[in-house]
Design an enzyme around this catalytic site. Structure first.
Site, PDB file in Angstrom:
ATOM      1  N   ARG A 107       0.887  -1.179   0.000  1.00  0.00           N
ATOM      2  CA  ARG A 107       0.000   0.000   0.000  1.00  0.00           C
ATOM      3  C   ARG A 107       0.911   1.211   0.000  1.00  0.00           C
ATOM      4  NH1 ARG A 107      -5.206   1.421   3.620  1.00  0.00           N
ATOM      5  NH2 ARG A 107      -6.038   0.114   1.956  1.00  0.00           N
ATOM      6  N   GLN A 137     -10.143  -3.863  -3.257  1.00  0.00           N
ATOM      7  CA  GLN A 137     -11.437  -3.446  -2.719  1.00  0.00           C
ATOM      8  C   GLN A 137     -12.563  -3.800  -3.689  1.00  0.00           C
ATOM      9  OE1 GLN A 137     -12.189  -1.890   0.338  1.00  0.00           O
ATOM     10  NE2 GLN A 137     -14.225  -2.514  -0.336  1.00  0.00           N
TER      11      GLN A 137
END
Ligand code: CP
Ligand code: NVA
Length: 308
Positions: A107, A137
């Site tokens: 990330r 996601q």
């Protein structure tokens, strides 16, 4: 070996296979304690590095638990505590980590950090969110939609607010899974033209509608996200709130969508800002299923990356 960098960069049949496998793996675990191992142990003897240059709750925990359920081990690393944060190049970091671990999830901020990591890594790299996209996601969101309402193909998704990183991955998914997407938000925060164009090339209807009430007409799914993302300057907060307030998802707005329209939010949310608690905790909200499905979807993503 496959990198999972973005939904539009991944073969559509492979994406479908991951969603189906994620659903099957979820079913196979029903009623079992969270730490119970999966029957097969596809990640046995595998070490996975989870690198965070930004905060995270869901991504951190779901990747960690997912690897463990599949029999692997994890190492959670904070970017700022690594030499990466002190000037060691991404390329050198990638080459070094490849000697120790079997897969890297990162990330980070700028997308080039992710792509450079993938370029120089000998092991699969997974995008756990950049300033530009958040593909894991949306894999969870597609799984969630289909669990509740069946195939997402041909459905109308409405994105409200900021055309941000999560919105970008929704646009990529529109092209790959064959659904339509309407963006409703202020012109300054429109999604990238390039991403809207990619989805249109694949046959999806991508629309911009400034009036949120018109936008949600006929919607099968309404989606909100924070008005200020982690990469946005805090000094822009007040200006963004003023621009975005008309796009809040509340019961009045939801009443203009289809009666069975689902509500999604990737979380973390700012309650009573981008969405009201009435909607978030209401009967059409599937926000906690989305959070759970990060686990199942990412397990399938990791298996695809490693070919196991
Ligand atoms: N939705 C999501 O990625 O949450 P975290 O920032 O908590 O990982
Ligand atoms: N758009 C948000 C998503 C957080 C999961 C951000 O980038 O901060």
């Amino acid at each position: 070996m496959n990198h999972f960098l973005d939904i539009h960069k991944t073969d559509a049949a492979a994406l479908r296979g991951m969603i189906d496998q994620a659903g099957a793996m979820k079913q196979a675990r029903l009623g079992r304690p969270k730490a119970a191992p999966d029957d097969d142990q596809p990640l046995k003897d595998h070490m996975v590095a989870l690198i965070f240059e930004k905060p995270s709750t869901r991504t951190r925990v779901s990747f960690d638990v997912g690897v463990r359920q599949m029999g692997g081990q994890t190492m959670v690393l904070s970017g700022k505590d690594m030499q990466l944060g002190h000037g060691e190049t991404i390329a050198d970091t990638a080459r070094v980590l490849s000697r120790y671990v079997d897969m890297i999830m990162i990330r980070t901020f700028d997308e080039t950090i992710l792509t450079e990591m993938a370029e120089y890594s000998d092991v699969p790299v997974i995008n756990g969110l950049t300033d530009r996209t958040h593909p894991c996601q949306i894999m969870a969101d597609v799984l969630t939609y289909e669990e509740h309402r069946g195939p997402i193909k041909g459905k109308k998704v409405v994105w409200t607010g900021d055309g941000n990183n999560v919105c970008a991955s929704f646009l990529h998914a529109a092209g790959q899974f064959g659904f339509d997407l309407t963006f409703t938000g202020p012109a300054q925060l429109d999604p990238e033209e390039e991403f809207m164009g990619l989805a249109r090339q694949k046959g999806s209807k991508i629309t911009i509608e400034r009036d949120p009430f018109k936008a949600v007409e006929g919607a099968d799914l309404v989606v909100a996200d924070t008005w200020v993302s982690m990469h946005d300057s805090q000094s822009a907060k007040e200006r963004r709130h003023n621009m975005l307030r008309p796009y809040q998802v509340n019961a009045d707005l939801m009443s203009h969508a289809k009666p069975d329209a689902l509500f999604m939010h990737c979380l973390p949310a700012h309650r009573e800002e981008e969405a009201t608690s009435e909607v978030m905790d209401g009967p059409n909200s599937v926000i906690f299923d989305e959070a759970e499905n990060r686990l199942h979807a990412q397990k399938a993503v990791m298996r695809w990356c490693l070919g196991v």
